[in-house]
Design a protein around this motif. Structure first.
Motif, PDB file in Angstrom:
ATOM      1  N   UNK A 159      11.756  17.228 -10.504  1.00  0.00           N
ATOM      2  CA  UNK A 159      12.081  18.617 -10.820  1.00  0.00           C
ATOM      3  C   UNK A 159      11.542  19.080 -12.169  1.00  0.00           C
ATOM      4  N   UNK A 160      11.618  18.250 -13.176  1.00  0.00           N
ATOM      5  CA  UNK A 160      11.185  18.650 -14.524  1.00  0.00           C
ATOM      6  C   UNK A 160       9.684  18.457 -14.751  1.00  0.00           C
ATOM      7  N   UNK A 161       9.101  17.464 -14.080  1.00  0.00           N
ATOM      8  CA  UNK A 161       7.702  17.125 -14.372  1.00  0.00           C
ATOM      9  C   UNK A 161       6.797  17.126 -13.144  1.00  0.00           C
ATOM     10  N   UNK A 162       7.329  17.545 -12.005  1.00  0.00           N
ATOM     11  CA  UNK A 162       6.547  17.590 -10.772  1.00  0.00           C
ATOM     12  C   UNK A 162       5.861  16.250 -10.487  1.00  0.00           C
ATOM     13  N   UNK A 163       6.543  15.163 -10.832  1.00  0.00           N
ATOM     14  CA  UNK A 163       6.021  13.809 -10.602  1.00  0.00           C
ATOM     15  C   UNK A 163       6.670  13.277  -9.339  1.00  0.00           C
ATOM     16  N   UNK A 164       5.885  13.182  -8.268  1.00  0.00           N
ATOM     17  CA  UNK A 164       6.417  12.787  -6.971  1.00  0.00           C
ATOM     18  C   UNK A 164       5.993  11.397  -6.531  1.00  0.00           C
ATOM     19  N   UNK A 165       5.266  10.701  -7.362  1.00  0.00           N
ATOM     20  CA  UNK A 165       4.851   9.349  -6.994  1.00  0.00           C
ATOM     21  C   UNK A 165       6.063   8.413  -7.009  1.00  0.00           C
ATOM     22  N   UNK A 166       5.934   7.305  -6.315  1.00  0.00           N
ATOM     23  CA  UNK A 166       6.993   6.306  -6.333  1.00  0.00           C
ATOM     24  C   UNK A 166       7.125   5.721  -7.731  1.00  0.00           C
ATOM     25  N   UNK A 167       8.335   5.341  -8.076  1.00  0.00           N
ATOM     26  CA  UNK A 167       8.592   4.688  -9.349  1.00  0.00           C
ATOM     27  C   UNK A 167       9.242   3.333  -9.055  1.00  0.00           C
ATOM     28  N   UNK A 168       9.552   2.601 -10.102  1.00  0.00           N
ATOM     29  CA  UNK A 168      10.025   1.234  -9.929  1.00  0.00           C
ATOM     30  C   UNK A 168      11.215   0.967 -10.840  1.00  0.00           C
ATOM     31  N   UNK A 184       0.835  -1.199   0.000  1.00  0.00           N
ATOM     32  CA  UNK A 184       0.000   0.000   0.000  1.00  0.00           C
ATOM     33  C   UNK A 184       0.875   1.256   0.000  1.00  0.00           C
ATOM     34  N   UNK A 185       1.928   1.259   0.798  1.00  0.00           N
ATOM     35  CA  UNK A 185       2.868   2.389   0.851  1.00  0.00           C
ATOM     36  C   UNK A 185       3.560   2.583  -0.500  1.00  0.00           C
ATOM     37  N   UNK A 186       4.043   1.505  -1.093  1.00  0.00           N
ATOM     38  CA  UNK A 186       4.731   1.596  -2.394  1.00  0.00           C
ATOM     39  C   UNK A 186       3.794   2.115  -3.475  1.00  0.00           C
ATOM     40  N   UNK A 187       2.536   1.736  -3.390  1.00  0.00           N
ATOM     41  CA  UNK A 187       1.547   2.111  -4.389  1.00  0.00           C
ATOM     42  C   UNK A 187       1.061   3.548  -4.234  1.00  0.00           C
ATOM     43  N   UNK A 188       0.827   3.975  -3.006  1.00  0.00           N
ATOM     44  CA  UNK A 188       0.099   5.226  -2.787  1.00  0.00           C
ATOM     45  C   UNK A 188       0.887   6.401  -2.238  1.00  0.00           C
ATOM     46  N   UNK A 228      15.087   9.914 -10.615  1.00  0.00           N
ATOM     47  CA  UNK A 228      14.249  10.380  -9.505  1.00  0.00           C
ATOM     48  C   UNK A 228      14.153  11.908  -9.501  1.00  0.00           C
ATOM     49  N   UNK A 229      15.295  12.578  -9.603  1.00  0.00           N
ATOM     50  CA  UNK A 229      15.326  14.044  -9.600  1.00  0.00           C
ATOM     51  C   UNK A 229      14.688  14.623 -10.862  1.00  0.00           C
ATOM     52  N   UNK A 230      14.934  14.000 -12.000  1.00  0.00           N
ATOM     53  CA  UNK A 230      14.363  14.467 -13.268  1.00  0.00           C
ATOM     54  C   UNK A 230      12.835  14.461 -13.203  1.00  0.00           C
ATOM     55  N   UNK A 231      12.266  13.370 -12.723  1.00  0.00           N
ATOM     56  CA  UNK A 231      10.804  13.277 -12.660  1.00  0.00           C
ATOM     57  C   UNK A 231      10.219  14.315 -11.713  1.00  0.00           C
TER      58      UNK A 231
END
Length: 189
Positions: free
Chosen positions: A115-124, A31-35, A110-113
């Motif tokens: 800083x450049x795209x304001x994407x703060x969700x977890x990635x894999x 749940x933590x990894x997903x949300x 991680x930083x690119x997503x």
């Protein structure tokens, strides 16, 4: 003596300019990894992906997108995909990094997503259980995720329903923007 001082200076300079390494997290709480929006990178295999889908009660569909900051088509396609994802709340987006664990490139992704795209969700990132060499493990992962799909590379799109059934496998070469926009509607019952 000058040679020793030179090598000591070179050693210090190299260590100071070395990039910070990033190590993937192991999924202990699905749940933590997903949300959570902690902008962490988790190691992922097919079994863990299936578990993430089972835990997720909020999304009807799940889209896996493979990505690397060095991949020009990936970077070009990402803004369209993120915009599409935001306008399709029934779809959970999983960004899959194709890097080596403990590599400074993971930190760059991680930083690119963020800083450049304001994407703060977890990635894999593809789990090292598939191998140590990034392309070999990526190929093994894709074959397990989308058996028989032979046209793949970076910018891979894998679209699943809430039961974990693969509905669509494509790359940016095969999916135009219009098809992406209608993807979730195409599979609604």
């Amino acid at each position: 003596m000058k040679i020793i001082a030179f090598f000591i200076s070179l050693f210090c300079l190299t260590n100071l300019s070395a990039q910070e390494k990033y190590f993937t997290k192991v999924i202990s709480d699905f749940d933590e990894a997903l949300n959570s929006n902690k902008n962490e990178i988790y190691s992922l295999n097919k079994t863990e992906f299936d578990s993430l889908i089972k835990v997720d009660k909020n999304h009807e569909f799940h889209l896996v997108y493979s990505f690397g900051t060095w991949c020009k088509p990936c970077v070009a396609f990402l803004p369209k995909l993120l915009e599409w994802s935001e306008s399709n709340p029934s779809v959970k987006l999983y960004i899959l990094n194709i890097e080596k664990d403990g590599d400074d490139k993971l930190l760059r992704v991680k930083n690119f997503l963020r800083e450049k795209h304001n994407f703060n969700a977890n990635t894999f990132m593809v789990s090292d259980e598939y191998g140590k060499r990034r392309w070999k493990k990526y190929d093994a992962f894709v074959q397990e995720m989308a058996p028989g799909h032979d046209e793949y590379g970076m910018s891979l799109l894998l679209f699943y329903d809430k039961t974990g059934k693969l509905l669509y496998a494509s790359t940016y070469n095969e999916t135009d923007e219009e098809e992406l926009l209608t993807l979730s509607n195409k599979f609604k019952e």
